[in-house]
Design an enzyme around this catalytic site. Structure first.
Site, PDB file in Angstrom:
ATOM      1  N   ILE A  80       0.841  -1.203   0.000  1.00 56.12           N
ATOM      2  CA  ILE A  80       0.000   0.000   0.000  1.00 56.12           C
ATOM      3  C   ILE A  80       0.878   1.257   0.000  1.00 56.12           C
ATOM      4  CG2 ILE A  80      -1.568   1.372   1.449  1.00 56.12           C
ATOM      5  CD1 ILE A  80      -2.959  -1.194   2.214  1.00 56.12           C
ATOM      6  N   GLU A  89      34.480   4.616   7.727  1.00 59.75           N
ATOM      7  CA  GLU A  89      33.938   3.504   6.934  1.00 59.75           C
ATOM      8  C   GLU A  89      32.968   3.981   5.853  1.00 59.75           C
ATOM      9  OE1 GLU A  89      33.150   4.250  10.024  1.00 59.75           O
ATOM     10  OE2 GLU A  89      31.114   3.662  10.602  1.00 59.75           O
ATOM     11  N   CYS A 108      34.054   6.572  16.564  1.00 54.15           N
ATOM     12  CA  CYS A 108      32.986   7.364  17.181  1.00 54.15           C
ATOM     13  C   CYS A 108      32.806   6.951  18.647  1.00 54.15           C
ATOM     14  CB  CYS A 108      31.709   7.254  16.352  1.00 54.15           C
ATOM     15  SG  CYS A 108      30.675   8.724  16.534  1.00 54.15           S
ATOM     16  N   LEU A 109      31.741   6.221  18.985  1.00 60.66           N
ATOM     17  CA  LEU A 109      31.618   5.783  20.376  1.00 60.66           C
ATOM     18  C   LEU A 109      32.882   4.996  20.780  1.00 60.66           C
ATOM     19  CD1 LEU A 109      29.642   5.710  22.826  1.00 60.66           C
ATOM     20  CD2 LEU A 109      29.002   3.416  22.074  1.00 60.66           C
ATOM     21  N   HIS A 118      33.284   8.787  11.077  1.00 60.92           N
ATOM     22  CA  HIS A 118      33.020   7.445  10.533  1.00 60.92           C
ATOM     23  C   HIS A 118      33.759   7.249   9.204  1.00 60.92           C
ATOM     24  CE1 HIS A 118      29.913   6.142  13.371  1.00 60.92           C
ATOM     25  NE2 HIS A 118      29.596   7.423  13.445  1.00 60.92           N
TER      26      HIS A 118
HETATM   27  N1  GLN Z   1      26.617   7.876  21.123  1.00 61.73           N
HETATM   28  C1  GLN Z   1      27.750   8.681  20.785  1.00 61.73           C
HETATM   29  C2  GLN Z   1      27.373  10.131  20.512  1.00 61.73           C
HETATM   30  O1  GLN Z   1      26.240  10.436  20.252  1.00 61.73           O
HETATM   31  C3  GLN Z   1      28.494   8.096  19.590  1.00 61.73           C
HETATM   32  C4  GLN Z   1      27.668   8.072  18.351  1.00 61.73           C
HETATM   33  C5  GLN Z   1      28.249   7.173  17.308  1.00 61.73           C
HETATM   34  O2  GLN Z   1      29.053   6.297  17.625  1.00 61.73           O
HETATM   35  N2  GLN Z   1      27.831   7.326  16.070  1.00 61.73           N
HETATM   36  O3  GLN Z   1      28.227  10.968  20.546  1.00 61.73           O
END
Ligand code: GLN
Length: 544
Positions: free
Chosen positions: A147, A518, A382-383, A516
């Protein structure tokens, strides 16, 4: 004027339409054409940014800061063309635009309807920013008969007419299942799917048939007859040994030839496929292998780390090795009886990827510690970089309570919410109570690298630009104690405020990045950080 290729899917979802669109675009590009691929998503979220990776897989971020469908990652990896906000639209965004216009009074009292208002908005999206292109490939998410996708089907039906004869074609991706009990391939689902499509006014020009067994000429002829296409336009799409062999495989089956024929183009140059042949050769003939442990949260669904997976493969291609990836649930290392050493010792490299939330974070921090103490190559993204900083603070800088405000109040905010930063559009401001959707530090930001750092050597540059998607930042106020503990801030935002990269020069390979990388890696152009990380893992594999 650009020519349009509309790609729809039938029978079942998950046929890999995105990969097919990317592969066809790569083949047209290899013939010298300028291409761009667009994705229409029928769901009502404004973008996938607020959807769980378990629902929708990875959120792919573009240079211009859009949070998009992961298929845009395929598009970029296969064509090298940087995706943009204008390459992905959801039905939610279309409606948001229309409702905003309606509230402003732009419709001058008219009744706002699916046809023409929704369909016009979809058409405008398809046509925008397509100057200088030879082909625009538009992939419609979902399956014919849904739909939600009806307004999109109607819009491409109209566009086919609007664009004029010979300027657009329809490619329909279907499934030809093999019924083991009967020992036969079945064409009926394809026939039904095409009938559904024609009932919407769309007659496909080309059928791309996913099948596990070769499609005999008799079945091809049958599909052609019932679905009203030429037998040569029924293209078998068998499973491939690697996604990077798909373009060459489709070329061998005549896909690009048929597409050009459908447009009436007769004098196209042959495709230059050498870069794909080189990638296939590297993939099929590795000279070694390494095992990388990825310690994360969404390890149950490979699509949640799609670009990361591909970037690791690219790092392997750059070093001519096969990369085995072990997805490890970080929460495992939070159990009292978990033997982290037994789990991580077989790894030649440890990677802590991006993520959100406190769950599994102590397991990630324990993995960083293992990598640091044992001298195993470590890559934090990142994290993952934030966890590396907290680990460093706690265990090498004597800040026992180090944490991030993302996980709750803390007396030592080594990582904290950032409420202000500069972007190309000017000063950005956020508060803890603000909306979650589209409000992170998103998209490409520049960074300056320290001259003689490990990372400036890897990049061969001291000025870089990488894509971001995060709300929290490493707190530069902790730079001194962290650096005393051996964790050097080797990349900073140009104003010197935001840490972008940390590294440990006394370690074989220990790099954390706030962005990032990647997202920008390509099989024919592996990201230097992934090439460097895998090279370090190769060295490590010779030691253990
Ligand atoms: N949670 C973390 C932040 O907001 C890292 C985010 C992430 O790894 N993309 O800064």
């Amino acid at each position: 004027m650009a020519r349009y290729i509309f790609i729809t899917g039938g029978v079942v979802s998950s046929l890999g339409k995105g990969l097919m669109a990317a592969s066809l675009a790569a083949l047209l590009q290899a013939r010298g054409y300028r291409v761009r691929i667009r994705k229409f998503d029928p769901y009502l979220n404004v973008d996938p940014g607020t959807m769980s990776p378990y629902q929708h897989g990875e959120v792919y971020v573009t240079d211009d800061g859009a949070e998009t469908d992961l298929d845009l990652g395929h598009y970029e990896r296969f064509t090298g063309v940087s995706a943009r906000q204008s390459d992905n639209v959801t039905q939610g965004r279309i409606y948001q635009t229309i409702i905003t216009k309606e509230r402003r009074g732009d419709y001058l009292g008219a009744t706002v309807q699916v046809i023409p208002h929704v369909t016009d908005e979809i058409k405008a999206f398809a046509l925008a920013e397509t100057d200088d292109l030879d082909f625009v490939l538009c992939e419609i998410g979902g399956t014919v008969g849904d739909i939600e996708s009806l307004p999109f089907m109607e819009a491409i039906r109209q566009l086919h007419n609007d664009l004029g004869r010979g300027n657009s074609i329809f490619v329909h991706v279907t499934l030809v299942p093999f019924i083991a009990a009967a020992g036969e391939l079945k064409t009926k689902p394809t026939q039904h799917s095409v009938r559904e499509l024609t009932s919407l006014g769309i007659q496909p020009d080309i059928l791309l048939c996913r099948c596990e067994q070769p499609l005999p000429a008799s079945e091809r002829a049958k599909i052609a007859l019932f679905c009203n296409v030429r037998p040569e336009a029924v293209i078998p799409a068998l499973d491939a040994p690697s996604i990077y062999s798909v373009p060459a495989q489709y070329h061998a089956e005549g896909l690009d030839e048929e597409v050009l024929r459908a447009f009436g183009i007769e004098d196209a140059p042959q495709p230059e496929l050498s870069r794909w042949i080189d990638i296939m050769d590297r993939y099929a003939n590795p000279e070694g292998e390494v095992t990388i442990g990825v310690v994360g949260k969404y390890v149950g669904l490979p699509d949640a780390y799609k670009s990361l997976h591909e970037a690791l493969v690219h790092g392997g291609l750059a070093n001519r090795v096969k990369v085995h990836i072990r997805w490890i649930d970080a929460e495992l290392f939070e159990q009292p009886d978990s033997d982290i050493a037994a789990r991580l010792e077989p790894m030649h490299g440890i990677l802590v990827p991006g993520g959100f939330g406190v769950r599994g974070s102590e397991g990630k921090i324990a993995s960083v510690r293992f990598a640091r103490e044992r001298g195993v190559p470590f890559f934090g993204i990142c994290l993952g970089m934030q966890m590396a900083c907290i680990e460093g603070a706690r265990n090498t800088a004597g800040i026992a309570n180090a944490s991030t405000t993302e996980f709750g109040e803390t007396s030592e905010p080594v990582v904290g919410l950032i409420t202000e930063w500069m972007s190309k559009e000017g000063l950005q401001q956020r508060s803890a109570e603000g909306d979650l959707g589209g409000t992170m530090r998103l998209g490409a930001y520049p960074a300056k690298l320290t001259g003689n750092s490990v990372v400036s050597g890897i990049y061969g540059a001291t000025e870089i630009s990488e894509r971001h998607r995060h709300r929290y930042e490493v707190n530069a106020a902790y730079r001194e104690p962290l650096e005393k503990g051996g964790l050097i801030f080797s990349g900073m935002s140009p104003d010197g405020q935001l840490p972008e990269i940390v590294e440990r020069p006394d370690h074989p390979w220990f790099v954390g990045v706030q962005f990032h990388p990647e997202l920008k890696s390509k099989p024919f152009d592996p990201h230097p950080l992934f090439a460097g990380f895998i090279a370090a893992a190769v060295k490590q594999s010779r030691l253990v």
